[in-house]
Design an enzyme around this catalytic site. Sequence first.
Site, short mmCIF file in Angstrom:
data_model
loop_
_atom_site.label_atom_id
_atom_site.label_comp_id
_atom_site.label_asym_id
_atom_site.label_seq_id
_atom_site.Cartn_x
_atom_site.Cartn_y
_atom_site.Cartn_z
N PRO A 124 0.82 -1.22 0.00
CA PRO A 124 0.00 0.00 0.00
C PRO A 124 0.86 1.27 0.00
CG PRO A 124 -0.27 -1.23 2.07
CD PRO A 124 0.58 -2.06 1.18
N GLU A 133 1.04 -7.56 8.13
CA GLU A 133 1.34 -6.12 8.05
C GLU A 133 2.46 -5.84 7.04
OE1 GLU A 133 -1.67 -5.58 10.19
OE2 GLU A 133 -0.48 -3.79 9.67
N ARG A 139 -1.45 -8.52 -20.96
CA ARG A 139 -2.32 -8.22 -22.11
C ARG A 139 -1.59 -7.36 -23.14
NH1 ARG A 139 -5.13 -3.54 -22.19
NH2 ARG A 139 -6.98 -4.51 -23.08
N ASP A 148 -7.04 1.31 -25.88
CA ASP A 148 -7.39 1.28 -24.46
C ASP A 148 -7.41 2.67 -23.86
OD1 ASP A 148 -7.71 -1.34 -24.17
OD2 ASP A 148 -5.81 -1.75 -23.19
N1 LIG Z 1 -0.34 -3.18 -4.02
C1 LIG Z 1 -1.03 -3.05 -3.08
C2 LIG Z 1 -1.94 -2.81 -2.02
C3 LIG Z 1 -2.09 -3.43 -0.78
C4 LIG Z 1 -1.28 -4.48 -0.13
C5 LIG Z 1 -0.22 -5.09 -0.80
C6 LIG Z 1 0.58 -6.02 -0.15
C7 LIG Z 1 0.32 -6.35 1.18
C8 LIG Z 1 0.94 -7.18 2.13
C9 LIG Z 1 0.22 -7.10 3.32
N2 LIG Z 1 -0.81 -6.23 3.13
C10 LIG Z 1 -1.78 -5.88 4.14
C11 LIG Z 1 -1.43 -4.57 4.78
C12 LIG Z 1 -2.40 -3.87 5.39
C13 LIG Z 1 -2.08 -2.66 6.00
C14 LIG Z 1 -0.80 -2.20 5.95
C15 LIG Z 1 0.13 -2.94 5.31
N3 LIG Z 1 -0.18 -4.14 4.70
C16 LIG Z 1 -0.77 -5.75 1.85
C17 LIG Z 1 -1.58 -4.82 1.20
N4 LIG Z 1 -3.14 -2.85 -0.17
N5 LIG Z 1 -3.64 -1.90 -0.97
C18 LIG Z 1 -2.95 -1.84 -2.11
N6 LIG Z 1 -3.18 -0.97 -3.16
#
Ligand SMILES: N#Cc1c(-c2ccc3ccn(Cc4ccccn4)c3c2)n[nH]c1N
Length: 247
Positions: free
Chosen positions: A89, A116, A158, A173
């Site tokens: 994230p 996490e 794609r 696209d």
């Molecule tokens: N790309 C992307 C992502 C992710 C994502 C990706 C990888 C992981 C590995 C664990 N978590 C949970 C988590 C929750 C809270 C804080 C840290 N991590 C992920 C979330 N969330 N939203 C996006 N756009």
Amino acid sequence: MRIDIITIFPDYFAPLDLSLIGKARRSGLIDVRLHDLRRWTYDRHHTVDDTPYGGGPGMVMKPEPWGEALDAVTGDADGATPRLVLPTPSGLPFTQQDAVRLAAEPWLVFACGRYEGIDARVAVDAARRMPVEELSIGDYVLNGGEAATLVMVEAVSRLLPGVLGNAESVAQDSFAPGMMDNLVEGPVYTKPAVWRGQEVPPVLLSGHHGAVDRWRRDEALRKTARNRPDLLDRLDPDTLDRRDREV
Ligand SMILES: N#Cc1c(-c2ccc3ccn(Cc4ccccn4)c3c2)n[nH]c1N
């Protein structure tokens, strides 16, 4: 292209056996390899997580399994080096331009975190022997990297020659660089010409290609202005003719 995906949920990627990407895999256009991270754990419970240093909620993915998994996955290719993509994230926004850039790579490895996240030392250690990039697919929180990896793998795959039947559709696209000035696509229609009292816009049945192109651009502008006004800011003023400004 070779794509390796390391995850504790390999079954999450069953969709990659379907549709055009599944067909591309079977034809050898894309070589997707799934790896269960727990293969690199040696305790009875195949532990991949532990409590965070410094305290706080949740668990963090241990570095040891990831280090061994990345060594094993990236070490067996006659000296070739992949690009490691870490969905997170906190990553840089993944865009169509990134999809185009990554589609030019011969080998991608996706590391799907959970809990996490992955111990930060894993990315630092990996960067000693391969390019590493942390990418996010959007401003919302998922439970792990698998959904994001599916999105990125589809967006990249794609674009590979031969994966989509109609090369045109890639070029037209939304967000295709330079296509329609970065406008989103307008509405599309197919038979029947009238459905539940709704008629297909007559211009689309006119056979007048110039008028159809003009109508599609007007509709793309209208939809972009409504849903993505931020993209209009990027339009080169010179490319907007007088009528565009009237939409
Ligand atoms: N790309 C992307 C992502 C992710 C994502 C990706 C990888 C992981 C590995 C664990 N978590 C949970 C988590 C929750 C809270 C804080 C840290 N991590 C992920 C979330 N969330 N939203 C996006 N756009």
